[in-house]
Each structure stands twice: as C-alpha cells, then as structure tokens.
Design a protein around this motif. Structure first.
Motif, PDB file in Angstrom:
ATOM      1  N   ASN A 182     -19.229   9.178   8.322  1.00  0.00           N
ATOM      2  CA  ASN A 182     -19.159   9.195   9.778  1.00  0.00           C
ATOM      3  C   ASN A 182     -17.757   8.839  10.254  1.00  0.00           C
ATOM      4  OD1 ASN A 182     -21.941   9.778  10.033  1.00  0.00           O
ATOM      5  ND2 ASN A 182     -22.429   7.621   9.725  1.00  0.00           N
ATOM      6  N   ASP A 183     -17.325   9.485  11.304  1.00  0.00           N
ATOM      7  CA  ASP A 183     -15.984   9.268  11.831  1.00  0.00           C
ATOM      8  C   ASP A 183     -15.812   7.810  12.252  1.00  0.00           C
ATOM      9  OD1 ASP A 183     -13.414  10.333  12.606  1.00  0.00           O
ATOM     10  OD2 ASP A 183     -14.042  10.003  14.678  1.00  0.00           O
ATOM     11  N   GLY A 184     -14.744   7.188  11.779  1.00  0.00           N
ATOM     12  CA  GLY A 184     -14.440   5.812  12.135  1.00  0.00           C
ATOM     13  C   GLY A 184     -15.126   4.774  11.277  1.00  0.00           C
ATOM     14  N   GLN A 185     -15.960   5.201  10.348  1.00  0.00           N
ATOM     15  CA  GLN A 185     -16.701   4.275   9.495  1.00  0.00           C
ATOM     16  C   GLN A 185     -15.795   3.671   8.430  1.00  0.00           C
ATOM     17  OE1 GLN A 185     -19.876   6.207   7.344  1.00  0.00           O
ATOM     18  NE2 GLN A 185     -21.153   4.372   7.401  1.00  0.00           N
ATOM     19  N   GLN A 186     -15.982   2.376   8.149  1.00  0.00           N
ATOM     20  CA  GLN A 186     -15.202   1.717   7.114  1.00  0.00           C
ATOM     21  C   GLN A 186     -15.649   2.204   5.741  1.00  0.00           C
ATOM     22  OE1 GLN A 186     -12.868  -0.329   8.229  1.00  0.00           O
ATOM     23  NE2 GLN A 186     -11.995  -1.064   6.305  1.00  0.00           N
ATOM     24  N   VAL A 187     -14.695   2.584   4.887  1.00  0.00           N
ATOM     25  CA  VAL A 187     -14.995   3.066   3.545  1.00  0.00           C
ATOM     26  C   VAL A 187     -14.025   2.443   2.556  1.00  0.00           C
ATOM     27  CG1 VAL A 187     -15.847   5.296   4.416  1.00  0.00           C
ATOM     28  CG2 VAL A 187     -13.464   5.083   3.672  1.00  0.00           C
ATOM     29  N   THR A 188     -14.404   2.507   1.289  1.00  0.00           N
ATOM     30  CA  THR A 188     -13.488   2.143   0.206  1.00  0.00           C
ATOM     31  C   THR A 188     -13.344   3.358  -0.694  1.00  0.00           C
ATOM     32  OG1 THR A 188     -14.167  -0.182   0.248  1.00  0.00           O
ATOM     33  CG2 THR A 188     -13.043   0.608  -1.726  1.00  0.00           C
ATOM     34  N   LEU A 189     -12.149   3.919  -0.687  1.00  0.00           N
ATOM     35  CA  LEU A 189     -11.838   5.083  -1.503  1.00  0.00           C
ATOM     36  C   LEU A 189     -11.246   4.599  -2.817  1.00  0.00           C
ATOM     37  CD1 LEU A 189     -11.336   8.206  -1.805  1.00  0.00           C
ATOM     38  CD2 LEU A 189      -9.089   7.792  -0.780  1.00  0.00           C
ATOM     39  N   SER A 190     -11.893   4.935  -3.936  1.00  0.00           N
ATOM     40  CA  SER A 190     -11.416   4.512  -5.256  1.00  0.00           C
ATOM     41  C   SER A 190     -11.130   5.746  -6.099  1.00  0.00           C
ATOM     42  CB  SER A 190     -12.460   3.631  -5.959  1.00  0.00           C
ATOM     43  OG  SER A 190     -12.702   2.453  -5.219  1.00  0.00           O
ATOM     44  N   VAL A 191      -9.866   5.968  -6.398  1.00  0.00           N
ATOM     45  CA  VAL A 191      -9.444   7.090  -7.240  1.00  0.00           C
ATOM     46  C   VAL A 191      -8.923   6.506  -8.548  1.00  0.00           C
ATOM     47  CG1 VAL A 191      -7.911   9.081  -7.456  1.00  0.00           C
ATOM     48  CG2 VAL A 191      -8.892   8.501  -5.234  1.00  0.00           C
ATOM     49  N   ARG A 192      -9.668   6.769  -9.620  1.00  0.00           N
ATOM     50  CA  ARG A 192      -9.351   6.191 -10.927  1.00  0.00           C
ATOM     51  C   ARG A 192      -8.935   7.327 -11.859  1.00  0.00           C
ATOM     52  NH1 ARG A 192     -14.425   4.309  -9.208  1.00  0.00           N
ATOM     53  NH2 ARG A 192     -14.367   2.158  -8.427  1.00  0.00           N
ATOM     54  N   VAL A 193      -7.687   7.362 -12.241  1.00  0.00           N
ATOM     55  CA  VAL A 193      -7.172   8.486 -13.022  1.00  0.00           C
ATOM     56  C   VAL A 193      -6.312   8.005 -14.182  1.00  0.00           C
ATOM     57  CG1 VAL A 193      -7.186  10.042 -11.034  1.00  0.00           C
ATOM     58  CG2 VAL A 193      -5.125   8.745 -11.561  1.00  0.00           C
ATOM     59  N   ARG A 194      -6.133   8.911 -15.140  1.00  0.00           N
ATOM     60  CA  ARG A 194      -5.234   8.689 -16.265  1.00  0.00           C
ATOM     61  C   ARG A 194      -4.479   9.984 -16.507  1.00  0.00           C
ATOM     62  NH1 ARG A 194      -8.441   7.366 -21.315  1.00  0.00           N
ATOM     63  NH2 ARG A 194      -8.984   9.563 -21.096  1.00  0.00           N
TER      64      ARG A 194
END
Length: 387
Positions: A182-194
């Motif tokens: 939803n627009d404006g919603q608090q999120v945690t974006l986790s990008v885990r790469v190697r």
C-alpha cells in the motif's frame, strides 16, 4: 574437502546399489536433493549419484571443472508488518536493507513517472514493462530512492537483469505481492546477494577404450533457484543415463561420450567449456544429441538441428522435426563449432523454472530414448560433412 561436499558424497553413494537403477528410481532419488543450482550441495549430490550409476554400468567417469562469474540471490524479500513477501534481486543491484515507506510510482518508472511523486529516501514501487529494468533502476536512483521494487504483471516470480551495476537495492515481486504494498506503508526491503566466481563441473562418462568418440549424448544436470527441475532438466539427464544403460554392452558404448553438463541455466556454461577444452574429441564427432525437457508432453516429441540428422530421425524414429538450429540449450556450442546436432525436446510446460517443476513421466523419457537410439544407429553411418 568441505564438510557439505563430504556429506553430499556419502549421502548420494548410500543411495546407489550394486545394480543399475531404473528411470523411476533416478527421478525419485535425485528430486529429493532439491534444486540443483550450479555450485550447490544438491547439485553435488546429484552429480555423485549419476557418476556412481555410470560406474555400475562399467563406464569410466571424469569431472571437467570450470569457473565463471555469477550473481546470486541469497533470499531477498519485503517485510510488510508481520508478512514477508518473497522477491528476486535484480541482477546487477547491490545488497542492502532499507526501512522506509513504499511509494507507488504511477506507471513503469520512466523519468516522467518519478516526477509525479517524491521518493527521496523511500522505496519506489513500479510496474514491469515498456522500459528496461536498468532504466527503471537508474531513474529511481536519480530521483533519490533508497530502494526499488518492480512488480511483475503476473502471479509468477520474475528473474531480471539490469545489465550493469547500479548502487541501489532492487528486486522484483509477483503481482500478488505487489497488490499487498500500500502506498505510504512502512516496509523493510532486504536484498541479499553475492557476486563472485562459481565452480561448475561437467560429468563425462565413456568406456575406457574410447579415445575419439563418434557420437555424444548430452543434457544439463543443473536447475534454477527454487525449481526442483524434474522436467528441466532431470528428464534429459536421465535420458542420457538410460541410453548409457541400454547400450552398455554394445559397440555403441565404445563409440560414445555421455556428458552431463553443468551451468546451462547460467548461459550454457558447461557445454561451452566442454567444446573449448575438448577440441580434438569434439571435432571427431559425427553427431551431438542433446536432451532438454523431454518428460512432459506439451507437444509430441520433436527434433531440430542439422538437416541430415533431422531426416534420419524422421525416417528411423517417425518423429517430427525441423532442419534448423534452435537456440537456448547445450547443442548450440557444438553447432557453432561445426558439429551436426540434434535437439530432442517436448516444449515448455507451465511449470518451467517454477517450484512446481516436480513431475516427469518415465514413459515419455523411455520413448525419447527409443527414438534417440534408432536415430543414433543411422547417424553413425553418415560420412563427415567436410568441416
């Protein structure tokens, strides 16, 4: 030896009896290992199992090792409240964790789309389509976004490439997951790469007296992330092994190489390495037969490849075929080296590259082997094409 490699070796060997297995046993055994991504424990377990099967049949095996650079997603996601939405890192993005608001950018992420909203320090959410992933990421970065989510236009995972490095955590999610942002919603974006070197290993099986093979039967053993790869391409791998079983005590065995390629899903890495590193053996081939996705009957079994071989398959095995080089699988490097190739396949099924790729029909694999053996006998009678 790394501990997981030793465990993989012992575990796979415990599953091998002193007698050759059946197609059904091959499928059930290897599928239990999980997705066979190149460099993974499951990949090593499968390789150890197949090597042991070849040896039971009296073949000598060797491992051809090669390395290449690869970008790996180690498990990326978006946390929304108590929900975790699975995602796939865009190849070329950087890893990182971003806690911010999700801002729905109208459209697909063009420069004009980003002008309509303020994404400074936030996680930009854009739709798939119309412009390259790289443009979406660069536009998000230019607008000051701290992260990027690209929403697929269907309820399936999406694997995308930027084409160059962008210093921005970026991933894709399914349309279903996108609807939960939803627009404006608090999120945690986790990008885990190697991002680093991967070790690939081809398995080559032959009778000890075979020095210059006349025909090569091949198929790739690896699968993609999260896909068990029953049809793509355990079906083709098992077809190669079953051909070796059927001909083990015949002259064809001493005229053939049986090769299980690694790294196909990363760009035909194993077959390209084999052609490069085995030039003498490759140039002596009368034919290379490749098997990919032959365990689900999307379309009746068909072949594509060099005209004379297609004609032999049509005549000897009564299967349909087209005299053209069809890209995308391990026969391509051989064809590019001037070797006559024949590609056996049954089309893309709905489970292609999905976690649901868990079923392959043993009878369809047997029918493929029958057709290949009928064609191989005739192919060995061909004179070289003058390459």
């Amino acid at each position: 030896m790394q501990s997981w490699k030793l465990g993989a070796l012992l575990g796979a060997l415990m599953l091998v009896s002193s007698a050759a297995a059946t197609i059904e046993e091959d499928l059930s055994t290897v599928l239990k290992f999980g997705p066979r991504v190149t460099g993974s424990e499951a990949n090593e377990k499968a390789r150890t199992y197949f090597e042991a099967q070849f040896r039971v049949l009296g073949y000598t095996t060797r491992r051809d090792v090669f390395t290449y650079p690869r970008f790996d997603d180690l498990g990326s996601d978006v946390q929304v409240g108590t929900r975790t939405l699975a995602g796939r890192a865009l190849e070329g993005s950087t890893g990182g964790e971003v806690r911010a608001r999700a801002i729905n950018v109208p459209g697909v992420g063009t420069t004009e789309d980003f002008r309509a909203v303020n994404v400074q320090g936030q996680v930009a959410v854009v739709q798939r389509g119309q412009i390259p992933f790289l443009d979406k990421a660069q536009n998000a970065l230019a607008a000051g976004a701290a992260g990027l989510i690209v929403v697929n236009n269907e309820a399936q995972e999406l694997q995308g490439r930027l084409g160059e490095r962008v210093v921005l955590p970026a991933l894709t999610v399914t349309s279903t997951a996108g609807a939960a942002l939803n627009d404006g919603q608090q999120v945690t974006l986790s990008v885990r790469v190697r991002d680093g070197e991967v070790r690939g290993v081809n398995v080559v099986a032959f009778k000890s007296a075979t020095t210059r093979p006349e025909i090569l039967f091949g198929g790739h053993m690896d699968s993609v992330v999260r896909a068990p790869g029953a049809n793509d391409n355990l079906s083709g791998t098992v077809a190669v092994l079953d051909i070796a079983r059927r001909v083990a005590n015949t002259p064809l065995a001493t005229q053939s190489y049986f090769v299980l390629f690694d790294g196909e899903e990363d760009g035909l890495r194993g077959s390209r390495a084999f052609v490069k590193d085995n030039a003498t053996a490759v140039q002596g081939l009368k034919a290379m037969f490749n098997f990919d996705m032959v365990g689900v009957n999307v379309t009746p079994l068909r072949v594509t490849g060099e005209g004379r071989l297609v004609g032999l398959a049509q005549q000897a095995a009564q299967i349909s075929g087209t005299a053209r080089d069809e890209g995308g699988s391990d026969q391509v490097p051989f064809a590019q080296a001037g070797i006559p190739t024949l590609f056996f396949h049954r089309g893309l099924d709905v489970n292609y590259h999905q976690p649901s790729d868990t079923v392959a029909d043993p009878q369809l694999i047997r029918a493929t082997v029958d057709a290949a053996l009928k064609t191989a006998g005739a192919a060995l009678q061909l004179t070289p094409t003058g390459r």
